[in-house]
Design an enzyme around this catalytic site. Sequence first.
Site, PDB file in Angstrom:
ATOM      1  N   PHE A 124       0.860  -1.183   0.000  1.00 48.42           N
ATOM      2  CA  PHE A 124       0.000   0.000   0.000  1.00 48.42           C
ATOM      3  C   PHE A 124       0.896   1.232   0.000  1.00 48.42           C
ATOM      4  O   PHE A 124       1.758   1.376   0.858  1.00 48.42           O
ATOM      5  CB  PHE A 124      -0.926   0.026   1.227  1.00 48.42           C
ATOM      6  CG  PHE A 124      -1.827   1.234   1.231  1.00 48.42           C
ATOM      7  CD1 PHE A 124      -2.961   1.266   0.434  1.00 48.42           C
ATOM      8  CD2 PHE A 124      -1.523   2.356   1.987  1.00 48.42           C
ATOM      9  CE1 PHE A 124      -3.781   2.391   0.398  1.00 48.42           C
ATOM     10  CE2 PHE A 124      -2.332   3.481   1.962  1.00 48.42           C
ATOM     11  CZ  PHE A 124      -3.458   3.501   1.164  1.00 48.42           C
ATOM     12  N   ASP A 210       9.258   2.682   1.683  1.00 46.77           N
ATOM     13  CA  ASP A 210       8.084   3.378   2.205  1.00 46.77           C
ATOM     14  C   ASP A 210       7.969   3.032   3.690  1.00 46.77           C
ATOM     15  O   ASP A 210       7.503   1.953   4.052  1.00 46.77           O
ATOM     16  CB  ASP A 210       6.849   2.925   1.415  1.00 46.77           C
ATOM     17  CG  ASP A 210       5.557   3.559   1.927  1.00 46.77           C
ATOM     18  OD1 ASP A 210       5.560   4.097   3.056  1.00 46.77           O
ATOM     19  OD2 ASP A 210       4.544   3.499   1.205  1.00 46.77           O
ATOM     20  N   LYS A 239       2.605   9.441   8.486  1.00 51.79           N
ATOM     21  CA  LYS A 239       1.805   9.054   9.654  1.00 51.79           C
ATOM     22  C   LYS A 239       2.240   9.639  11.009  1.00 51.79           C
ATOM     23  O   LYS A 239       1.665  10.614  11.456  1.00 51.79           O
ATOM     24  CB  LYS A 239       1.671   7.534   9.714  1.00 51.79           C
ATOM     25  CG  LYS A 239       0.774   7.011   8.569  1.00 51.79           C
ATOM     26  CD  LYS A 239       0.236   5.626   8.822  1.00 51.79           C
ATOM     27  CE  LYS A 239      -0.933   5.308   7.892  1.00 51.79           C
ATOM     28  NZ  LYS A 239      -0.547   4.775   6.592  1.00 51.79           N
TER      29      LYS A 239
HETATM   30  C1  LIG Z   1      -0.850   5.108   5.217  1.00 53.21           C
HETATM   31  C2  LIG Z   1       0.189   4.732   4.235  1.00 53.21           C
HETATM   32  C3  LIG Z   1       0.411   5.498   3.069  1.00 53.21           C
HETATM   33  C4  LIG Z   1      -0.475   6.658   2.673  1.00 53.21           C
HETATM   34  O1  LIG Z   1      -0.414   7.698   3.578  1.00 53.21           O
HETATM   35  P1  LIG Z   1      -1.509   8.876   3.488  1.00 53.21           P
HETATM   36  O2  LIG Z   1      -1.021   9.859   4.507  1.00 53.21           O
HETATM   37  O3  LIG Z   1      -2.824   8.265   3.817  1.00 53.21           O
HETATM   38  O4  LIG Z   1      -1.475   9.408   2.110  1.00 53.21           O
HETATM   39  C5  LIG Z   1       1.448   5.137   2.247  1.00 53.21           C
HETATM   40  N1  LIG Z   1       2.231   4.080   2.521  1.00 53.21           N
HETATM   41  C6  LIG Z   1       2.048   3.324   3.620  1.00 53.21           C
HETATM   42  C7  LIG Z   1       2.963   2.176   3.891  1.00 53.21           C
HETATM   43  C8  LIG Z   1       1.011   3.616   4.502  1.00 53.21           C
HETATM   44  O5  LIG Z   1       0.796   2.841   5.577  1.00 53.21           O
END
Ligand SMILES: *Cc1c(COP(=O)(O)O)cnc(C)c1O
Length: 395
Positions: A124, A210, A239
């Site tokens: 994700f 990420d 986050k």
């Molecule tokens: C939550 C998340 C995102 C997206 O972050 P947003 O602030 O909602 O755009 C991207 N990568 C990972 C691994 C995430 O957990």
Amino acid sequence: MATYRPAPVRFVAGAGCRLFDDEGRSYLDFLSGIAVVSLGHAHPAVAEAVGRQAATLLHVSNLFENALAEEVAARLDELVTGGAGGGMVFFANSGAEANECAIKLARRFGGRGRHEVVSAYGSFHGRTLATLHATGQPDKHEPFAPLPEGFRHVAYGDLEALAAVADPTRVAAVLLEPIQGESGVVVPPSGYLAAARRLCDERGILLVLDEVQTGLGRTGSWFAFQDEGILPDVVTVAKALGNGMPAGACWARAEVAGHFRPGDHGSTFGGQPLALSAVRATLETMAELDVPARARHRGGQLVEAISGMTGVREVRGRGLLLGVVLEEGLDAGALASRLLAEGLVVNAPVPGVLRLAPPLVVSEAECDEAAEILKRVLAAAVRAARPGRPVGGAG
Ligand SMILES: *Cc1c(COP(=O)(O)O)cnc(C)c1O
């Protein structure tokens, strides 16, 4: 717009690891706004910093330099590199934006024709069109086609699959999560990231990690990649960065970051003083409290308490990013609803897994309390799923 299903409660206040709803009921928050509020709700250091900044200067535009941005970028560089330094930072407002920055940087780095990004199935990376395509969940792509081109997916944790598609004449970057949070806290085989690092080095491809969900102490280290003793070329965070204030960042090694020229990328709000006042206070407080060590200790306590529970097949993850894998026949979504009714906030990222991601400041007693609620609700769910059989019976 109806992009989220309606929820049965409405939270109006929070303090530490507790949330309060509009009827005055109290809940233990073991979700933290999905790994966001790592210092707990209404942390006084963050509240004070934001209040003071709001009364001083909210915003000036990135047309002008801002001392807070320099300071926070230097601090992030220190945390990512373990003190060695040598990186640069772009500030954004979210995880998706931090990843968009990484993707654009990879395209600048690779040049035309060498623009592909390889990511993993089950990943994700965000909800914008490019990060949606990087997200390795084809069923989520389908309604929004056509998506920006140049994304390919391989099995997560499978180095051979990665090596087979990482063609250096076409691929600019490999984009991976150190642990896949949204697909139920999936941990790759140990050594996977280090092997991906070597592969990218050999082929001149960027390794982009990420760490939006895993970063900033959550898994027991400042960044999850540090457990494998590697340094990526690009790291994205968001986050937990502002403890609830919207903030994201894309860190890159200076040689890589140098591929951006003025005008290549930008943001109205990214890096503005208000958000960064929260980030500065958050990073300072995280270091004072040594949140990575807290995540390791409390994570160990939760794994031990939950692993043997009726209805639990396995607890996976690291630190305070845990996936409770349920036995066949138990519905994690229904269980999360029952837990909420019993005063414990968690979520079910996929149908068979509960995710636990409490604030990193959670106490031993709060972990005991959460485990008690979970045990009680699980036992009832197992009884209901297997009428006539003893709890914990063969299944
Ligand atoms: C939550 C998340 C995102 C997206 O972050 P947003 O602030 O909602 O755009 C991207 N990568 C990972 C691994 C995430 O957990």
